[in-house]
Design a protein around this motif. Sequence first.
Motif, PDB file in Angstrom:
ATOM      1  N   GLU A  16     -48.989  -4.244  44.660  1.00 23.00           N
ATOM      2  CA  GLU A  16     -50.134  -5.137  44.476  1.00 23.00           C
ATOM      3  C   GLU A  16     -50.530  -5.235  43.009  1.00 23.00           C
ATOM      4  N   MET A  17     -50.563  -4.111  42.310  1.00 24.30           N
ATOM      5  CA  MET A  17     -51.014  -4.105  40.919  1.00 24.30           C
ATOM      6  C   MET A  17     -50.050  -4.830  39.989  1.00 24.30           C
ATOM      7  N   THR A  18     -48.772  -4.796  40.300  1.00 23.96           N
ATOM      8  CA  THR A  18     -47.772  -5.210  39.313  1.00 23.96           C
ATOM      9  C   THR A  18     -47.078  -6.533  39.597  1.00 23.96           C
ATOM     10  N   CYS A  19     -46.817  -6.837  40.866  1.00 19.91           N
ATOM     11  CA  CYS A  19     -45.999  -8.026  41.145  1.00 19.91           C
ATOM     12  C   CYS A  19     -46.495  -8.852  42.320  1.00 19.91           C
ATOM     13  N   ALA A  20     -47.758  -8.655  42.713  1.00 18.51           N
ATOM     14  CA  ALA A  20     -48.284  -9.418  43.847  1.00 18.51           C
ATOM     15  C   ALA A  20     -48.241 -10.919  43.583  1.00 18.51           C
ATOM     16  N   GLY A  21     -48.549 -11.319  42.350  1.00 17.51           N
ATOM     17  CA  GLY A  21     -48.508 -12.737  42.024  1.00 17.51           C
ATOM     18  C   GLY A  21     -47.109 -13.312  42.129  1.00 17.51           C
ATOM     19  N   THR A  22     -46.136 -12.539  41.672  1.00 24.66           N
ATOM     20  CA  THR A  22     -44.739 -12.971  41.774  1.00 24.66           C
ATOM     21  C   THR A  22     -44.321 -13.083  43.231  1.00 24.66           C
ATOM     22  N   VAL A  23     -44.717 -12.103  44.039  1.00 26.55           N
ATOM     23  CA  VAL A  23     -44.411 -12.152  45.472  1.00 26.55           C
ATOM     24  C   VAL A  23     -44.996 -13.413  46.097  1.00 26.55           C
ATOM     25  N   ILE A 177     -55.172  -6.366  45.363  1.00 27.88           N
ATOM     26  CA  ILE A 177     -55.525  -5.111  44.682  1.00 27.88           C
ATOM     27  C   ILE A 177     -56.805  -4.525  45.282  1.00 27.88           C
ATOM     28  N   LYS A 178     -57.789  -5.375  45.491  1.00 29.71           N
ATOM     29  CA  LYS A 178     -59.073  -4.914  46.015  1.00 29.71           C
ATOM     30  C   LYS A 178     -58.998  -4.492  47.474  1.00 29.71           C
ATOM     31  N   ALA A 179     -57.871  -4.776  48.132  1.00 27.23           N
ATOM     32  CA  ALA A 179     -57.694  -4.276  49.496  1.00 27.23           C
ATOM     33  C   ALA A 179     -57.715  -2.749  49.510  1.00 27.23           C
ATOM     34  N   TYR A 180     -57.372  -2.141  48.374  1.00 30.17           N
ATOM     35  CA  TYR A 180     -57.385  -0.677  48.257  1.00 30.17           C
ATOM     36  C   TYR A 180     -58.773  -0.231  47.812  1.00 30.17           C
ATOM     37  N   LYS A 181     -59.716  -0.344  48.731  1.00 31.69           N
ATOM     38  CA  LYS A 181     -61.111  -0.035  48.422  1.00 31.69           C
ATOM     39  C   LYS A 181     -61.311   1.434  48.066  1.00 31.69           C
ATOM     40  N   SER A 182     -60.467   2.293  48.602  1.00 38.14           N
ATOM     41  CA  SER A 182     -60.614   3.721  48.310  1.00 38.14           C
ATOM     42  C   SER A 182     -60.128   4.076  46.910  1.00 38.14           C
ATOM     43  N   GLN A 183     -59.335   3.221  46.299  1.00 51.98           N
ATOM     44  CA  GLN A 183     -58.676   3.570  45.047  1.00 51.98           C
ATOM     45  C   GLN A 183     -59.327   2.967  43.814  1.00 51.98           C
ATOM     46  N   PHE A 184     -59.807   1.732  43.930  1.00 57.14           N
ATOM     47  CA  PHE A 184     -60.261   1.020  42.747  1.00 57.14           C
ATOM     48  C   PHE A 184     -61.789   0.952  42.675  1.00 57.14           C
ATOM     49  N   PHE A 185     -62.287   0.294  41.675  1.00 55.27           N
ATOM     50  CA  PHE A 185     -63.709   0.317  41.350  1.00 55.27           C
ATOM     51  C   PHE A 185     -64.601  -0.010  42.539  1.00 55.27           C
ATOM     52  N   ASN A 186     -65.450   0.947  42.871  1.00 53.49           N
ATOM     53  CA  ASN A 186     -66.420   0.785  43.950  1.00 53.49           C
ATOM     54  C   ASN A 186     -67.644   1.622  43.577  1.00 53.49           C
ATOM     55  N   PRO A 187     -68.695   0.999  43.035  1.00 51.10           N
ATOM     56  CA  PRO A 187     -69.856   1.756  42.550  1.00 51.10           C
ATOM     57  C   PRO A 187     -70.576   2.539  43.646  1.00 51.10           C
ATOM     58  N   GLU A 188     -70.292   2.216  44.913  1.00 54.38           N
ATOM     59  CA  GLU A 188     -70.949   2.907  46.021  1.00 54.38           C
ATOM     60  C   GLU A 188     -70.137   4.091  46.547  1.00 54.38           C
ATOM     61  N   SER A 189     -68.960   4.308  46.011  1.00 52.71           N
ATOM     62  CA  SER A 189     -68.117   5.391  46.501  1.00 52.71           C
ATOM     63  C   SER A 189     -68.642   6.748  46.035  1.00 52.71           C
ATOM     64  N   PRO A 190     -68.743   7.721  46.956  1.00 49.71           N
ATOM     65  CA  PRO A 190     -69.195   9.060  46.577  1.00 49.71           C
ATOM     66  C   PRO A 190     -68.056   9.953  46.081  1.00 49.71           C
ATOM     67  N   GLU A 191     -66.831   9.427  46.089  1.00 52.51           N
ATOM     68  CA  GLU A 191     -65.680  10.244  45.732  1.00 52.51           C
ATOM     69  C   GLU A 191     -65.573  10.412  44.213  1.00 52.51           C
ATOM     70  N   PRO A 200     -63.412  -0.183  33.926  1.00 50.26           N
ATOM     71  CA  PRO A 200     -62.521  -0.494  32.797  1.00 50.26           C
ATOM     72  C   PRO A 200     -61.065  -0.683  33.214  1.00 50.26           C
ATOM     73  N   PHE A 201     -60.614   0.052  34.258  1.00 47.84           N
ATOM     74  CA  PHE A 201     -59.219  -0.113  34.673  1.00 47.84           C
ATOM     75  C   PHE A 201     -58.992  -1.497  35.282  1.00 47.84           C
ATOM     76  N   MET A 202     -59.952  -1.979  36.046  1.00 43.15           N
ATOM     77  CA  MET A 202     -59.824  -3.328  36.609  1.00 43.15           C
ATOM     78  C   MET A 202     -59.784  -4.371  35.488  1.00 43.15           C
ATOM     79  N   LYS A 203     -60.578  -4.136  34.452  1.00 44.39           N
ATOM     80  CA  LYS A 203     -60.554  -5.055  33.308  1.00 44.39           C
ATOM     81  C   LYS A 203     -59.204  -4.974  32.593  1.00 44.39           C
ATOM     82  N   PHE A 204     -58.647  -3.763  32.533  1.00 43.19           N
ATOM     83  CA  PHE A 204     -57.329  -3.590  31.925  1.00 43.19           C
ATOM     84  C   PHE A 204     -56.274  -4.387  32.689  1.00 43.19           C
ATOM     85  N   LEU A 205     -56.303  -4.301  34.035  1.00 43.31           N
ATOM     86  CA  LEU A 205     -55.329  -5.043  34.829  1.00 43.31           C
ATOM     87  C   LEU A 205     -55.411  -6.540  34.551  1.00 43.31           C
TER      88      LEU A 205
END
Length: 239
Positions: A16-23, A177-191, A200-205
Amino acid sequence: MTVDVLAIAAHPDDIEMTCAGTVLSLVARGKTVAGVDLTRGELGTRGTPEIRAQEAAEGSRIMKLVARENMGFRDGFFRNDEEHQMALIPIIRHYRPTIILTNTPDDRHPDHGRAAELVAEACFYSGLRQIKTVGKDGQPQEAHRPIYVYNFIQDRSLTPDFIVDITPYWEQKLAAIKAYKSQFFNPESPEPQSYISGEPFMKFLESRTREHGHMIGAEFGEGFISKRMLGVQDLTALV
């Protein structure tokens, strides 16, 4: 099942992060694409393998993959050796793709470079008829070697050999990418925070995708590396 393109990646969310658009661009052109994740991502700081599996299913739906499976290799500890090659060869022979998309050969995460080596060698050995494998139907498989193996660029800023214009598919890529709610930016996540969980990582992508697009005069692009020299039949078809 035979597909045109098979994307093989070390972890769920790499595709998803690297080639989803190509797919998505391939699917829009009538091509069939399947995905294979080598590990369950069980060493990830956030989430669980079970949650990642659900997220991968949603990412697959958004990318319109015809199939996706997980090899169950040990996250962080799989190797490019005979055991892992012999597990992957039947998958390549099952899908019989013309093109393989896989991890970058040099990256921050050691799994990515190791996956690139494993996939490249498994693709070669898959074409040797003296290596015997059995398919999911219990029948002997025919040898098959993909013609092209392309490495998608991930964390490190490597120079691409070619770039795919994914401008029409950027929003869908972002949704995958955002389908991976457990992995990427989520201000409500307690993890706990991880390398990829901050805003910043989402902005980097987005910046990386915009950079690659800019290199070819497009808004968004995805870059790839090819060990094989690429030929051109029509100079006027280049962008």
